[in-house]
Design a protein around this motif. Structure first.
Motif, PDB file in Angstrom:
ATOM      1  N   GLU A  24      -7.349   2.391  14.323  1.00  0.00           N
ATOM      2  CA  GLU A  24      -7.687   1.399  13.292  1.00  0.00           C
ATOM      3  C   GLU A  24      -7.944   2.070  11.954  1.00  0.00           C
ATOM      4  N   LEU A  25      -8.626   3.210  11.991  1.00  0.00           N
ATOM      5  CA  LEU A  25      -8.912   3.927  10.745  1.00  0.00           C
ATOM      6  C   LEU A  25      -7.623   4.373  10.068  1.00  0.00           C
ATOM      7  N   VAL A  26      -6.709   4.973  10.838  1.00  0.00           N
ATOM      8  CA  VAL A  26      -5.456   5.459  10.269  1.00  0.00           C
ATOM      9  C   VAL A  26      -4.609   4.287   9.774  1.00  0.00           C
ATOM     10  N   ALA A  27      -4.532   3.217  10.571  1.00  0.00           N
ATOM     11  CA  ALA A  27      -3.751   2.052  10.141  1.00  0.00           C
ATOM     12  C   ALA A  27      -4.314   1.442   8.866  1.00  0.00           C
ATOM     13  N   SER A  28      -5.632   1.531   8.681  1.00  0.00           N
ATOM     14  CA  SER A  28      -6.235   0.947   7.479  1.00  0.00           C
ATOM     15  C   SER A  28      -5.797   1.677   6.212  1.00  0.00           C
ATOM     16  N   LEU A  29      -5.348   2.927   6.349  1.00  0.00           N
ATOM     17  CA  LEU A  29      -4.822   3.636   5.177  1.00  0.00           C
ATOM     18  C   LEU A  29      -3.593   2.921   4.618  1.00  0.00           C
ATOM     19  N   ARG A  30      -2.797   2.316   5.497  1.00  0.00           N
ATOM     20  CA  ARG A  30      -1.653   1.530   5.033  1.00  0.00           C
ATOM     21  C   ARG A  30      -2.112   0.251   4.349  1.00  0.00           C
ATOM     22  N   THR A  31      -3.170  -0.329   4.864  1.00  0.00           N
ATOM     23  CA  THR A  31      -3.699  -1.546   4.248  1.00  0.00           C
ATOM     24  C   THR A  31      -4.140  -1.265   2.824  1.00  0.00           C
ATOM     25  N   LEU A  32      -4.764  -0.107   2.591  1.00  0.00           N
ATOM     26  CA  LEU A  32      -5.181   0.252   1.234  1.00  0.00           C
ATOM     27  C   LEU A  32      -3.986   0.427   0.310  1.00  0.00           C
ATOM     28  N   LEU A  42      -8.341  -8.560   2.725  1.00  0.00           N
ATOM     29  CA  LEU A  42      -8.829  -8.413   1.351  1.00  0.00           C
ATOM     30  C   LEU A  42     -10.349  -8.331   1.253  1.00  0.00           C
ATOM     31  N   PRO A  43     -11.120  -9.078   2.067  1.00  0.00           N
ATOM     32  CA  PRO A  43     -12.585  -8.915   1.985  1.00  0.00           C
ATOM     33  C   PRO A  43     -13.029  -7.477   2.237  1.00  0.00           C
ATOM     34  N   TRP A  44     -12.387  -6.814   3.198  1.00  0.00           N
ATOM     35  CA  TRP A  44     -12.723  -5.413   3.463  1.00  0.00           C
ATOM     36  C   TRP A  44     -12.266  -4.518   2.313  1.00  0.00           C
ATOM     37  N   ILE A  45     -11.053  -4.747   1.809  1.00  0.00           N
ATOM     38  CA  ILE A  45     -10.544  -3.926   0.706  1.00  0.00           C
ATOM     39  C   ILE A  45     -11.466  -4.018  -0.502  1.00  0.00           C
ATOM     40  N   LYS A  46     -11.890  -5.222  -0.843  1.00  0.00           N
ATOM     41  CA  LYS A  46     -12.769  -5.398  -2.006  1.00  0.00           C
ATOM     42  C   LYS A  46     -14.104  -4.688  -1.789  1.00  0.00           C
ATOM     43  N   ALA A  47     -14.584  -4.677  -0.559  1.00  0.00           N
ATOM     44  CA  ALA A  47     -15.866  -4.046  -0.275  1.00  0.00           C
ATOM     45  C   ALA A  47     -15.804  -2.529  -0.360  1.00  0.00           C
ATOM     46  N   VAL A  48     -14.675  -1.936   0.077  1.00  0.00           N
ATOM     47  CA  VAL A  48     -14.631  -0.471   0.169  1.00  0.00           C
ATOM     48  C   VAL A  48     -13.952   0.190  -1.022  1.00  0.00           C
ATOM     49  N   ARG A  49     -13.202  -0.561  -1.814  1.00  0.00           N
ATOM     50  CA  ARG A  49     -12.453   0.068  -2.901  1.00  0.00           C
ATOM     51  C   ARG A  49     -13.348   0.880  -3.843  1.00  0.00           C
ATOM     52  N   PRO A  50     -14.545   0.398  -4.213  1.00  0.00           N
ATOM     53  CA  PRO A  50     -15.391   1.218  -5.101  1.00  0.00           C
ATOM     54  C   PRO A  50     -15.795   2.548  -4.477  1.00  0.00           C
ATOM     55  N   ALA A 126      -8.842  16.398   9.212  1.00  0.00           N
ATOM     56  CA  ALA A 126      -9.949  15.906  10.037  1.00  0.00           C
ATOM     57  C   ALA A 126     -11.195  15.674   9.185  1.00  0.00           C
ATOM     58  N   ASP A 127     -11.463  16.580   8.258  1.00  0.00           N
ATOM     59  CA  ASP A 127     -12.620  16.398   7.366  1.00  0.00           C
ATOM     60  C   ASP A 127     -12.437  15.154   6.500  1.00  0.00           C
ATOM     61  N   ALA A 128     -11.211  14.932   6.011  1.00  0.00           N
ATOM     62  CA  ALA A 128     -10.948  13.754   5.180  1.00  0.00           C
ATOM     63  C   ALA A 128     -11.099  12.475   5.989  1.00  0.00           C
ATOM     64  N   LEU A 129     -10.624  12.475   7.239  1.00  0.00           N
ATOM     65  CA  LEU A 129     -10.778  11.301   8.109  1.00  0.00           C
ATOM     66  C   LEU A 129     -12.251  11.004   8.359  1.00  0.00           C
ATOM     67  N   GLU A 130     -13.028  12.055   8.592  1.00  0.00           N
ATOM     68  CA  GLU A 130     -14.456  11.864   8.852  1.00  0.00           C
ATOM     69  C   GLU A 130     -15.158  11.279   7.627  1.00  0.00           C
ATOM     70  N   ALA A 131     -14.845  11.798   6.445  1.00  0.00           N
ATOM     71  CA  ALA A 131     -15.465  11.282   5.220  1.00  0.00           C
ATOM     72  C   ALA A 131     -15.061   9.833   4.979  1.00  0.00           C
ATOM     73  N   TYR A 132     -13.803   9.523   5.208  1.00  0.00           N
ATOM     74  CA  TYR A 132     -13.300   8.158   5.027  1.00  0.00           C
ATOM     75  C   TYR A 132     -13.959   7.207   6.021  1.00  0.00           C
ATOM     76  N   TRP A 133     -14.101   7.639   7.261  1.00  0.00           N
ATOM     77  CA  TRP A 133     -14.772   6.828   8.283  1.00  0.00           C
ATOM     78  C   TRP A 133     -16.202   6.498   7.853  1.00  0.00           C
ATOM     79  N   GLU A 134     -16.949   7.510   7.444  1.00  0.00           N
ATOM     80  CA  GLU A 134     -18.358   7.304   7.081  1.00  0.00           C
ATOM     81  C   GLU A 134     -18.492   6.409   5.856  1.00  0.00           C
ATOM     82  N   ALA A 135     -17.606   6.580   4.887  1.00  0.00           N
ATOM     83  CA  ALA A 135     -17.736   5.831   3.643  1.00  0.00           C
ATOM     84  C   ALA A 135     -17.232   4.402   3.751  1.00  0.00           C
ATOM     85  N   CYS A 136     -16.165   4.186   4.524  1.00  0.00           N
ATOM     86  CA  CYS A 136     -15.445   2.913   4.427  1.00  0.00           C
ATOM     87  C   CYS A 136     -15.273   2.151   5.737  1.00  0.00           C
ATOM     88  N   PHE A 137     -15.559   2.774   6.877  1.00  0.00           N
ATOM     89  CA  PHE A 137     -15.158   2.109   8.111  1.00  0.00           C
ATOM     90  C   PHE A 137     -16.249   1.989   9.164  1.00  0.00           C
TER      91      PHE A 137
END
Length: 315
Positions: A24-32, A42-50, A126-137
Motif C-alpha cells: 500500500e505504501l509503495v502503491a501510494s507513491l503512484r497516487t501522489l 484526494l482526502p489523504w493527498i490533501k492531508a499529507v501533501r504539506p 529503505a530509509d526513504a520508505l521508512e521516513a515516508y511511512w512515518e510522515a504520511c502513512f
C-alpha cells in the motif's frame, strides 16, 4: 494478450490471502504522482501533501513511476498473512543487490546512482520508505487495514462456500477462472504456470482499480482491487437510524450496522472509534440479546449478525 497461469492441485491447496502495508505504501507513491487516477484518495493527498517537503522521494519515484512496471524488490510477496511494516522494510533492506540492479535497469528514470551501487541504493531506498511511512502513512494504516480485513473475510467465505470459481469471479473483470487456468488481462503475455508454492491473493486500496501480478523469482501473487474502497475516507462510524438507536442505544446500533460483514473486535474498534474493551462490552450485550454471535477463526474471534440482528439492522 494477457497472462495465463496453470494452477496445479498443489497450487490450489496453497491459495492464501495476505495484507501488505509495504504494498500500500509503495502503491501510494503512484497516487501522489497522478492524483487524477484515484480521485477518491484526494482526502489523504490533501492531508499529507504539506508533509512531503521534508522528504527526499526522488529515487523512490524513479523506482515507482506513475504507470507501467515498478521495481518488484520493493514489494516482495508477504510471507505471513499479516506482516508488519518493520518486517517488510527489513526484507527490502535485505533484498539481493544484483536482483535490485536488474529490476532498476528495466526502468527509464534517473537511477544511475542506484545501479552503480545497488547495496547502498537499497539502504537509501529503505530509509526513504521508512521516513515516508512515518510522515504520511502510519497514522492511516489502521483505516486501510480495516478495509482490507473486511475484504479478505468476504473472499474467504466465498472460497469456502463456492470454491475457486466463486472466489476468482468476484475479484475483478480482468480475472477469469477456466477450471484449471487463471486468465489475467494484463498488457503482457505469459503462459508460465505457478511453481507448486501456491498463490498469494492481496487486496489493495491504493492500487485500485487495477490488478497486478508477480511471479518468479518471487512467489506468485495476484493483487486485486479491494471492495468498498469508496468508504475508505468517510469520517466517523456508520450513522444509526433513530429508531434503532432508541431501541438498543446509538453505539450498539452503530456496531450492529458495522457488522454487515463479519469483523474482529479490534477492527470494529477502529471503525467505531472506541477502545477494544468498550466494543467488547457492547458485543457482550448484543450477543447476549441474540443479535450477534462470535465465531472462532484460528486465534481470532469474528463477530457477525444473527438473523434477528439482520432483521433489526435492515428494517
Amino acid at each position: 494478450m494477457g497472462i495465463e497461469w496453470r494452477l496445479k492441485p498443489e497450487d490450489m491447496a496453497r491459495i492464501r490471502f495476505a495484507f501488505s502495508p509495504m504494498w500500500e505504501l509503495v502503491a501510494s507513491l503512484r497516487t501522489l504522482q497522478d492524483p487524477a487516477r484515484q480521485a477518491l484518495h484526494l482526502p489523504w493527498i490533501k492531508a499529507v501533501r504539506p508533509r512531503l517537503a521534508g522528504l527526499d522521494l526522488a529515487e523512490l519515484f524513479a523506482l515507482v513511476p506513475a504507470d507501467g512496471y515498478l521495481a518488484d524488490f520493493l514489494t516482495p510477496p508477504p510471507d505471513t498473512p499479516l506482516p508488519d511494516f518493520a518486517a517488510e522494510l527489513d526484507r527490502v533492506r535485505r533484498a539481493d543487490p544484483e536482483r535490485a540492479r536488474h529490476e532498476a535497469g528495466l526502468l527509464s528514470g534517473p537511477l544511475d546512482r542506484f545501479k552503480a551501487d545497488p547495496a547502498a541504493g537499497l539502504r537509501r531506498v529503505a530509509d526513504a520508505l521508512e521516513a515516508y511511512w512515518e510522515a504520511c502513512f502510519a497514522e492511516y494504516w489502521p483505516r486501510v487495514y480495516g478495509l482490507l480485513e473486511r475484504d479478505v473475510l468476504r473472499r474467504s467465505r466465498l472460497l469456502a462456500q463456492g470454491g475457486a470459481h466463486a472466489l476468482f469471479s468476484s475479484l475483478d473483470p480482468a480475472v477469469v477462472w477456466t477450471g484449471d487456468r487463471l486468465l489475467i488481462d494484463r498488457p503482457w503475455c505469459t503462459t508460465e504456470g505457478l511453481h507448486g508454492d501456491g498463490l498469494v491473493l492481496l487486496p489493495s486500496a491504493f492500487y485500485w482499480p487495477s490488478v497486478a501480478v508477480m511471479t518468479a523469482p518471487y512467489q506468485s501473487m495476484l493483487v486485486y482491487p479491494v471492495q468498498g474502497v469508496g468508504t475508505l475516507w468517510e469520517q466517523g462510524p456508520p450513522p444509526a437510524p433513530d429508531a434503532l438507536a432508541a431501541l438498543i442505544g446509538r453505539t450498539r446500533a452503530q456496531i450492529l450496522l458495522a457488522l454487515a460483514e463479519p469483523a474482529t473486535t479490534s477492527a470494529l474498534a477502529r471503525r467505531i472509534a472506541l477502545t477494544p474493551g468498550a466494543v467488547s462490552q457492547h458485543l457482550g450485550v448484543l450477543t447476549g440479546s441474540g443479535l450477534t454471535v462470535g465465531l472462532r477463526d484460528g486465534k481470532r474471534v469474528l463477530y457477525r449478525r444473527t438473523s434477528v440482528g439482520d432483521s433489526l439492522a435492515c428494517a
